[in-house]
Every structure is written in C-alpha cells, then in structure tokens.
Write an enzyme that holds these catalytic residues in place. Structure first.
Site, short mmCIF file in Angstrom:
data_model
loop_
_atom_site.label_atom_id
_atom_site.label_comp_id
_atom_site.label_asym_id
_atom_site.label_seq_id
_atom_site.Cartn_x
_atom_site.Cartn_y
_atom_site.Cartn_z
N TYR A 142 43.14 15.95 11.75
CA TYR A 142 42.77 14.83 10.89
C TYR A 142 43.88 14.49 9.90
CZ TYR A 142 37.93 15.40 12.48
OH TYR A 142 36.80 15.49 13.23
N LYS A 193 40.44 27.54 19.91
CA LYS A 193 40.75 27.24 21.31
C LYS A 193 42.11 27.91 21.59
CE LYS A 193 39.80 25.01 25.14
NZ LYS A 193 38.71 25.41 26.03
N ASP A 225 34.44 25.83 23.30
CA ASP A 225 33.55 25.36 24.37
C ASP A 225 32.38 26.33 24.56
OD1 ASP A 225 35.67 26.99 25.03
OD2 ASP A 225 35.87 26.28 27.08
N ASP A 249 33.58 19.81 12.59
CA ASP A 249 32.92 18.50 12.53
C ASP A 249 31.88 18.39 13.65
OD1 ASP A 249 32.34 15.90 11.97
OD2 ASP A 249 34.32 15.09 12.37
N ASP A 253 27.41 19.22 13.53
CA ASP A 253 26.42 18.20 13.92
C ASP A 253 25.51 18.73 15.03
OD1 ASP A 253 27.34 16.42 12.06
OD2 ASP A 253 27.53 14.75 13.46
#
Ligand code: NAD
Length: 358
Positions: A142, A193, A225, A249, A253
């Site tokens: 970001y 990751k 994942d 992020d 959620d």
C-alpha cells in the site's frame, strides 16, 4: 479523571452509530466517575463538501491534542468520482500517518448467542471463538511506489506496486502481537507468503527472532492461502493472527463475516505512544444510511477498546462488553443480526439497551 476525545462522525451511517457510542461513553462516565469531553471535527466526504478536502489541518490538530480519536466511517457514492488524491478514504491514511499509527488491532469473537448468524456449520463454532488480527498498517504494497510502465514483452501498459517491509517495521508490530498474546491464550500465528515473496521472508525471519523475547508465547507460521482456509475450517485454533497490511486487510474482513455481521467488529489503531484511533471495521454503509437501522455495536465496542488501550480503564471496558453481551442475550437484534428471526430493533434502541445494562 477527564479525557478528551476527538470525534469524527464521518459519512453515511457514521453519525447514527457514533451518537450511540457517545451516549454509551457518557453512561460509563456517570457510573465510574469519569468525564469524557468530546470535540467533533470533520473528515471524509463531509469535509470535502465543507472545505474541499477530506482532511484539514484543523482536524489533524484537534486529533493530535486529544487523548483518543473516535471515528465512524467515511466515504460513499457521492464522492466516488472525485480525483484519487482527494477521495474521502485519504482522510484515514492522512490521520494514520499524522498520528503515527502502525498497528491495527481487530478482535473477532463469536458470541455463542449469535451462532445462528454465523455462516459456518454449528459444530465448527460450538462454544464460540475469540481471535484477534494484529495488522501492520504503515508498510507493505500500500505504501510502496505505484506506477505504470510499458510491458517489456509488448503486452501494453503494466500497473506496478512496490511491496516492501523493513526489519524495523516487522519488529515493531511483532512485539505488539506477542505482548497481546501474553495476556490472552499465548499463541501467535504469523501469516505470510514466504514461499514466494522476499518481503515475507524478511517478515518470517524477523518474527522468529522477536519470538525469542517471548518464550511463554507459542509461535506458528502459516501461508496466507492456508490461513484463509483455516479461518473457515477451524477458527477456534487462532489466538493472535499477526500479519502485514495487505493480508491483514483481507483476513480481517474474512474473520469479520465469521462473527455473523460486519456490524459487530471494533478496531483500534495504535502507535508507539500517544493518541489511538478507534473505529468499527465496516464502512459508511450508504445502502442503509439515514434509516436508523445500522448496528452500532462495532462502534460501541471500539469505545471499550479505547478505554482499555488508551486510558487503561479495563473495568470500564468490561462494563461495555458485558452490557453488549447482556443486550444480545436479552434478545435485542438490529436487522443485520436478526437473520430473519425475532423482533428487529433500531440503532437507537440497541444503544439505549446497552446504556441501560451499563
Ligand atoms: P460497508 O462496510 O460500508 O458495507 C458493506 C455491507 O455491510 C453493506 O450491505 C452494509 O449495509 C453492511 N453494513 C456495514 N456496516 C453495517 C452496520 N453497522 N450495520 C448493519 N449493516 C452494516 O462497505 P462498502 O459498501 O464496501 O463501502 C461503503 C463506503 O464505505 C465506501 O465509500 C467505502 O470506501 C467506505 N469504507 C470506509 C471505511 C472506513 O471509513 N474505515 C471502511 C470500509 C469502506
């Protein structure tokens, strides 16, 4: 004691839910003998309308002066077409930067009484779950450079976003996560990751090193994942999920939906010291704004986090959490929680019920 709280109601359902949260804080003040002084300022779409920009110097100054910031939500379709650098959401990034907030803490717990609103099978969530996502907030893709270039393979324009993490940033957030795990179930799951990304390899090495400072806390590493899958498969296995900005992020959620409604989840953004910012994880819900039906619980529980993390008022924070639980046990449900069953209450009725139980 007296506490100064900068209040940003924001857009959409923001004003409706924040008003209830302010009432709840006043109730806590009355019961425990504290004074909460609110100073309301604008940010987001309403600030664009009033001042032509999403975040003003005045708002920043008031927030920096305060002991904590309470925020509703910003944004909405009305401002979808303004240029990127002036979008309402820029106010959040600006506030995080101005206040030096680098850790976003999002608890996700399933109250056993709300199990019917949870999309997972009953046997998976029996007895509820209680996890917290500790998301790094100032680094990652970001905040790398965003640019476009011509494809070297002749495939036309290419969008590029640089992803990077420094050892310093990872150490800082990792210590927060381990400290938090210490007063919870003593387990950190670090999500990355590392099989693909260099940033993740730096992340994993650093977290492993920091873990040695916390021998009483168990550390496990998990690829993002798999983490996405495990959250659905067996959410009870998690205590503190430590992760970067992008993965955090998405995972927070996902965790939010497991609790039955996005309207239930509070969050805290905190820095090295100083002012913390407290807000629900959901957005401004323009589809239900102005109808008086939004769930105020995420915002009310954000106030409990404020009392605990910024003011050190653990007993007062628990009073809010217990009153919320009691309201749910007594059958109060906003539309998002009702799942088509029972009587539906308004935003204000839910706030009033929680005040009553405080
Ligand atoms: P959203 O979270 O606003 O809404 C998603 C869905 O959840 C909607 O159906 C909404 O009605 C429902 N919902 C959200 N909060 C609720 C509550 N308290 N009670 C009951 N139902 C609730 O996400 P979105 O629709 O993707 O975004 C709407 C606007 O909010 C956009 O402009 C977006 O940029 C902005 N946004 C702001 C923040 C923030 O201020 N921190 C965060 C996310 C999105």
């Amino acid at each position: 004691m007296e506490y100064k709280i900068a209040v940003i109601k924001g857009d959409g359902i923001g004003p409706e839910i924040v008003s209830e949260a302010m009432d709840v804080l006043q109730c806590v003040g009355k019961r425990f003998g504290h004074t909460f002084r609110f100073q309301e300022v604008l940010a987001g779409g309403c600030s664009i309308d009033a001042y032509g920009k999403p975040l003003t110097e005045e708002t920043i100054a008031v927030c920096k002066e305060a002991d904590a910031v309470l925020l509703g939500a910003v944004g909405g379709p009305k401002w979808d077409h303004v240029p990127t650098e002036k979008r309402p959401e820029k106010a959040l990034l600006g506030l995080r930067a101005a206040l030096g907030l680098f850790a976003n803490i999002r608890p996700a717990m399933l109250y056993p009484i709300l199990a019917p609103a949870c999309p997972l099978r009953k046997e998976i969530v029996e007895g509820g779950f209680d996890l917290v996502v500790c998301r790094e907030l100032t680094g990652d893709v970001y905040f790398g450079q965003h640019y476009r270039k011509e494809s070297e393979r002749g495939w036309g324009e290419v969008g590029c976003d640089d992803m990077n993490y420094s050892v310093y940033e990872v150490e800082r957030i990792a210590r927060r996560a381990f400290a938090m795990a210490r007063v919870r179930a003593k387990k950190v799951t670090s999500v990355d990751k590392a099989n693909v990304l260099e940033t993740s390899r730096v992340w994993r090495e650093t977290v492993t090193r920091v873990a040695k400072e916390y021998p009483d806390v168990t550390l496990e590493h998990m690829y993002v994942d798999n983490a996405a899958m495990q959250l659905i498969h067996d959410p009870k296995q998690f205590d503190v999920i430590l992760t970067g900005n992008l993965f955090g992020d998405i995972l927070s959620d996902e965790a939010a939906m497991l609790t039955g409604s996005i309207g239930m989840l509070p969050s805290a953004s905190i820095g090295e010291s100083g002012v913390g910012m407290y807000e629900p994880i959901h957005g401004s819900a323009p589809d239900i704004a102005g109808k008086g039906i939004a769930n105020p619980i995420a915002t009310i529980l954000s106030c409990a986090m404020m009392l605990r993390y910024s003011f050190g008022l653990a007993e007062e924070a628990e009073a809010i959490e217990r009153a919320t639980q009691k309201a749910l046990e007594e059958g109060w449900r906003t539309a998002d929680l009702a799942a088509g069953q029972g009587t539906v209450c308004s935003t204000h009725e839910m706030g009033t019920a929680i005040c009553k139980y405080i």
